[in-house]
Design a protein around this motif. Structure first.
Motif, short mmCIF file in Angstrom:
data_model
loop_
_atom_site.label_atom_id
_atom_site.label_comp_id
_atom_site.label_asym_id
_atom_site.label_seq_id
_atom_site.Cartn_x
_atom_site.Cartn_y
_atom_site.Cartn_z
N THR A 51 130.93 -28.91 -77.88
CA THR A 51 131.35 -27.13 -78.53
C THR A 51 129.73 -26.59 -78.44
O THR A 51 129.85 -25.54 -78.56
N GLN A 52 128.56 -27.30 -77.85
CA GLN A 52 127.56 -26.39 -76.95
C GLN A 52 127.86 -26.35 -75.35
O GLN A 52 127.19 -25.81 -74.62
N LEU A 53 128.78 -26.92 -74.84
CA LEU A 53 129.00 -26.42 -73.55
C LEU A 53 129.13 -25.23 -72.91
O LEU A 53 129.84 -24.31 -73.63
N ASN A 54 128.69 -25.05 -72.06
CA ASN A 54 129.97 -24.10 -71.63
C ASN A 54 130.09 -24.24 -69.57
O ASN A 54 129.34 -24.68 -69.46
N ALA A 55 130.51 -22.55 -69.40
CA ALA A 55 130.32 -22.61 -68.22
C ALA A 55 129.52 -22.94 -67.16
O ALA A 55 129.31 -22.95 -66.13
N ALA A 56 127.73 -22.06 -67.61
CA ALA A 56 127.16 -22.64 -67.41
C ALA A 56 127.10 -23.86 -66.50
O ALA A 56 126.11 -24.21 -65.68
N ASP A 57 126.98 -24.44 -67.39
CA ASP A 57 127.22 -26.93 -67.06
C ASP A 57 127.73 -27.53 -66.04
O ASP A 57 127.71 -28.09 -65.99
N PHE A 58 129.03 -26.19 -65.82
CA PHE A 58 129.57 -26.72 -64.11
C PHE A 58 128.46 -27.02 -63.11
O PHE A 58 127.98 -26.81 -62.86
N ASP A 59 128.98 -28.54 -62.90
CA ASP A 59 128.37 -29.29 -61.57
C ASP A 59 129.57 -29.56 -60.79
O ASP A 59 130.65 -30.47 -61.05
N PRO A 60 129.13 -28.81 -59.51
CA PRO A 60 129.89 -29.12 -58.01
C PRO A 60 130.57 -30.73 -58.38
O PRO A 60 131.49 -30.73 -57.41
N ALA A 61 129.49 -31.25 -58.19
CA ALA A 61 129.29 -33.46 -58.43
C ALA A 61 130.70 -33.99 -59.12
O ALA A 61 131.22 -34.65 -58.18
N TRP A 62 130.72 -33.10 -60.06
CA TRP A 62 132.14 -33.86 -60.33
C TRP A 62 132.84 -33.46 -59.67
O TRP A 62 133.60 -34.70 -60.16
N LEU A 63 133.70 -33.02 -59.27
CA LEU A 63 135.02 -32.61 -58.23
C LEU A 63 134.66 -33.35 -57.03
O LEU A 63 135.84 -33.81 -55.86
N ALA A 64 133.25 -33.91 -56.22
CA ALA A 64 133.71 -34.91 -55.33
C ALA A 64 134.22 -35.80 -55.47
O ALA A 64 134.36 -36.67 -55.46
N ALA A 73 142.43 -35.69 -58.66
CA ALA A 73 142.82 -35.03 -59.33
C ALA A 73 142.52 -35.12 -60.90
O ALA A 73 140.66 -35.39 -60.74
N LEU A 74 142.37 -33.67 -61.37
CA LEU A 74 141.34 -32.99 -62.65
C LEU A 74 142.27 -33.29 -63.80
O LEU A 74 143.79 -32.29 -63.66
N HIS A 75 141.93 -33.62 -65.24
CA HIS A 75 142.74 -33.53 -66.30
C HIS A 75 142.33 -33.00 -67.47
O HIS A 75 141.10 -33.63 -67.78
N VAL A 76 142.93 -31.97 -67.92
CA VAL A 76 142.11 -31.37 -68.69
C VAL A 76 143.39 -30.91 -70.02
O VAL A 76 144.82 -31.00 -69.79
N SER A 77 142.95 -31.01 -71.57
CA SER A 77 144.12 -30.78 -72.20
C SER A 77 144.67 -29.51 -73.42
O SER A 77 142.65 -28.81 -73.06
N GLY A 78 144.72 -29.39 -73.44
CA GLY A 78 144.64 -27.78 -74.70
C GLY A 78 143.79 -27.73 -75.68
O GLY A 78 143.19 -26.27 -76.21
N ILE A 79 143.12 -29.15 -75.90
CA ILE A 79 142.41 -29.21 -77.37
C ILE A 79 141.14 -28.46 -76.93
O ILE A 79 140.60 -28.26 -77.81
N VAL A 125 139.09 -26.15 -79.68
CA VAL A 125 137.68 -26.27 -80.54
C VAL A 125 136.38 -25.03 -79.80
O VAL A 125 135.06 -25.10 -80.81
N GLY A 126 136.50 -23.78 -78.83
CA GLY A 126 135.65 -23.64 -78.76
C GLY A 126 135.32 -22.67 -77.02
O GLY A 126 135.70 -22.98 -76.33
N GLN A 127 134.65 -21.36 -77.97
CA GLN A 127 135.37 -20.63 -75.98
C GLN A 127 133.84 -20.97 -75.59
O GLN A 127 134.41 -20.94 -74.04
N GLY A 128 133.03 -21.81 -76.20
CA GLY A 128 132.21 -22.67 -74.44
C GLY A 128 132.52 -23.88 -73.83
O GLY A 128 132.76 -23.79 -72.55
N PRO A 129 133.44 -24.52 -74.87
CA PRO A 129 134.24 -25.59 -73.95
C PRO A 129 135.42 -25.25 -72.87
O PRO A 129 135.62 -25.39 -72.33
N ARG A 130 136.17 -23.57 -73.75
CA ARG A 130 136.83 -23.36 -73.12
C ARG A 130 136.01 -22.37 -71.96
O ARG A 130 137.25 -23.28 -70.61
N ASP A 131 135.56 -21.92 -71.64
CA ASP A 131 135.16 -20.77 -70.56
C ASP A 131 134.78 -22.49 -69.51
O ASP A 131 135.23 -22.25 -68.26
N LEU A 132 134.31 -24.12 -69.64
CA LEU A 132 133.71 -24.71 -68.71
C LEU A 132 135.26 -25.27 -68.89
O LEU A 132 135.28 -25.74 -67.19
N ALA A 133 136.21 -25.42 -69.33
CA ALA A 133 137.94 -26.40 -69.19
C ALA A 133 137.98 -25.39 -67.71
O ALA A 133 138.43 -25.78 -67.30
#
Length: 314
Positions: free
Chosen positions: A115-128, A132-138, A142-150
Motif C-alpha cells: 500500500t506504500q507504492l505510488n505512481a512515482a515508483d514506475f520504472d520503464p524497465a519493467w515493461l522492456a 503482455a501486462l496483467h493487473v487485477s481489480g484487487i 487496496v489503496g490510492q497509491g497502488p491504484r495510481d501505479l496500476a
C-alpha cells in the motif's frame, strides 16, 4: 525477423495466507498452514509453469517475511521485481469449507508494504521486452497509491504496444458494490483482454455495459458450474463447459484459468482452443494444494485429448 517478446509482467500484492484445518473455525483455531498467496503472483506462476517467462512487480517488507515471499517467488520460477518498502506483509485467514457450510476469509492487510507504492515508483524497465501486462481489480481497491501505479503501468503499456490483461476479480471485503463501476472503469477502458466473473458482471452494467466501456477488448466471463464464455470484439461468442475435477486446490482456480487463457491467447490460439486450455488448467489446479498451478503445457493439453472444446454461438 526476430520473434516478438513472450514475457508477461504481472502487478499485485503477495499475502501470507493462513489456512485452518477443515474441522476448525477461527474462533477455535489451533493449527494454521502458512502459504504464499496473491492473485497476480498466481497468474505469473501459472504462466511460468506453462513455459512462458513471467515477472512480478510488487512491494515487500524488509526482514524474514519479505525474504520468505522472495524465496517462494524464486521457487515458482517467476522473475522477482518487487520493491522493498516500509510496512508489513499483508495476511489473511481462510476457512476452506464445503457446502452447505460457506468458506470464510478474514483479511489483515492494513499498512502493508504494497500500500506504500505510488505512481512515482514506475520504472520503464519493467515493461522492456514484455508481450503482455496483467493487473487485477484487487490492486485498484487496496489503496490510492497502488491504484495510481496500476493505472500508470497500464497506460505506459498501452503506449508501448503491450497487450493489457485485466481481471476484475472483485473483492466485496475490499470494495463496496456500488463503487465498483467507477473504480474499475479506467482500467477497463485500457484493457485488451478482460476477465470477469458472471456474479460481478452486473456491477459493470452487465455485458452490454461492459462492452460500452471496452469496445475493442476480448471479454472472458467465468460462469461457475456453467463453464465460461469468450466474447470477441467483432461480436462472436464462444462457450466452454467445465471439466470436472476433485482435489484440495479450489483456491487459485480462477488465476490458473486466467493464466491459461492468457498463455493460449498470446500463442494466437482461436477462442475455442484458448477457452478449453484455460478450463483444463483450472481443472488441474484443483487437484493440487496451494494457490499456484502445478502443471506443464503438455499436461494441460493432455486433459483435452478427449475432444472437449467450445463452439461458437451463431
Amino acid at each position: 525477423m526476430a520473434e516478438a517478446p513472450t514475457s508477461v509482467l504481472t502487478f499485485g500484492e503477495a499475502l501470507l495466507k493462513l489456512v485452518l484445518l477443515p474441522t476448525q473455525r477461527l474462533e477455535s483455531m489451533q493449527t494454521l498452514d502458512a502459504q504464499c498467496a496473491g492473485a497476480e503472483l498466481n497468474v505469473a506462476a501459472a504462466l511460468a509453469a506453462l513455459g512462458r517467462p513471467a515477472a512480478w512487480v510488487s512491494a515487500l517488507p524488509a526482514g524474514p517475511l519479505g525474504t520468505w515471499v522472495r524465496e517462494r517467488v524464486r521457487a515458482l520460477k517467476v522473475d522477482d521485481l518487487a520493491l522493498t518498502r516500509e510496512g508489513r506483509l499483508g495476511t489473511f485467514y481462510l476457512e476452506d469449507h464445503h457446502p452447505p457450510r460457506p468458506s470464510r476469509v478474514v483479511y489483515d492487510r492494513r499498512g502493508s508494504a504494497f500500500t506504500q507504492l505510488n505512481a512515482a515508483d514506475f520504472d520503464p524497465a519493467w515493461l522492456a521486452g514484455r508481450r503482455a501486462l496483467h493487473v487485477s481489480g484487487i490492486s485498484l481497491a487496496v489503496g490510492q497509491g497502488p491504484r495510481d501505479l496500476a493505472l500508470k503501468l497500464m497506460w505506459e503499456a498501452r503506449q508501448a504496444g503491450v497487450v493489457i490483461s485485466f481481471d476484475v476479480n472483485h473483492r466485496r471485503l475490499l470494495l463496496a458494490e456500488d463503487a465498483a463501476r467507477e473504480l474499475y472503469t479506467p482500467a477497463l477502458r485500457l484493457a485488451d483482454l478482460i476477465f470477469v466473473a458472471e456474479r460481478d458482471t452486473p456491477l459493470l452494467g452487465g455485458l452490454t455495459g461492459l462492452r460500452s466501456l471496452a469496445s475493442g477488448a476480448w471479454i472472458v466471463q467465468t460462469r461457475g458450474m456453467r463453464g465460461s464464455a469468450a466474447l470477441t470484439p467483432d461480436g462472436q461468442t464462444y462457450q466452454q463447459p467445465i471439466i470436472a475435477a476433485r482435489g484440495p486446490g479450489r483456491v487459485g482456480r480462477g488465476d490458473a484459468f486466467a493464466g491459461g487463457f492468457l498463455h493460449a491467447f498470446l500463442q494466437g490460439k482461436a477462442p475455442p482452443a484458448a477457452l478449453a486450455f484455460a478450463t483444463a488448467a483450472a481443472a488441474l489446479k484443483t487437484t493440487t494444494p496451494g494457490d499456484q498451478l502445478q502443471a506443464t503445457e503438455a499436461e494441460v493439453w493432455a486433459v483435452l485429448q478427449d475432444g472437449q472444446a467450445s463452439e461458437p454461438i451463431r
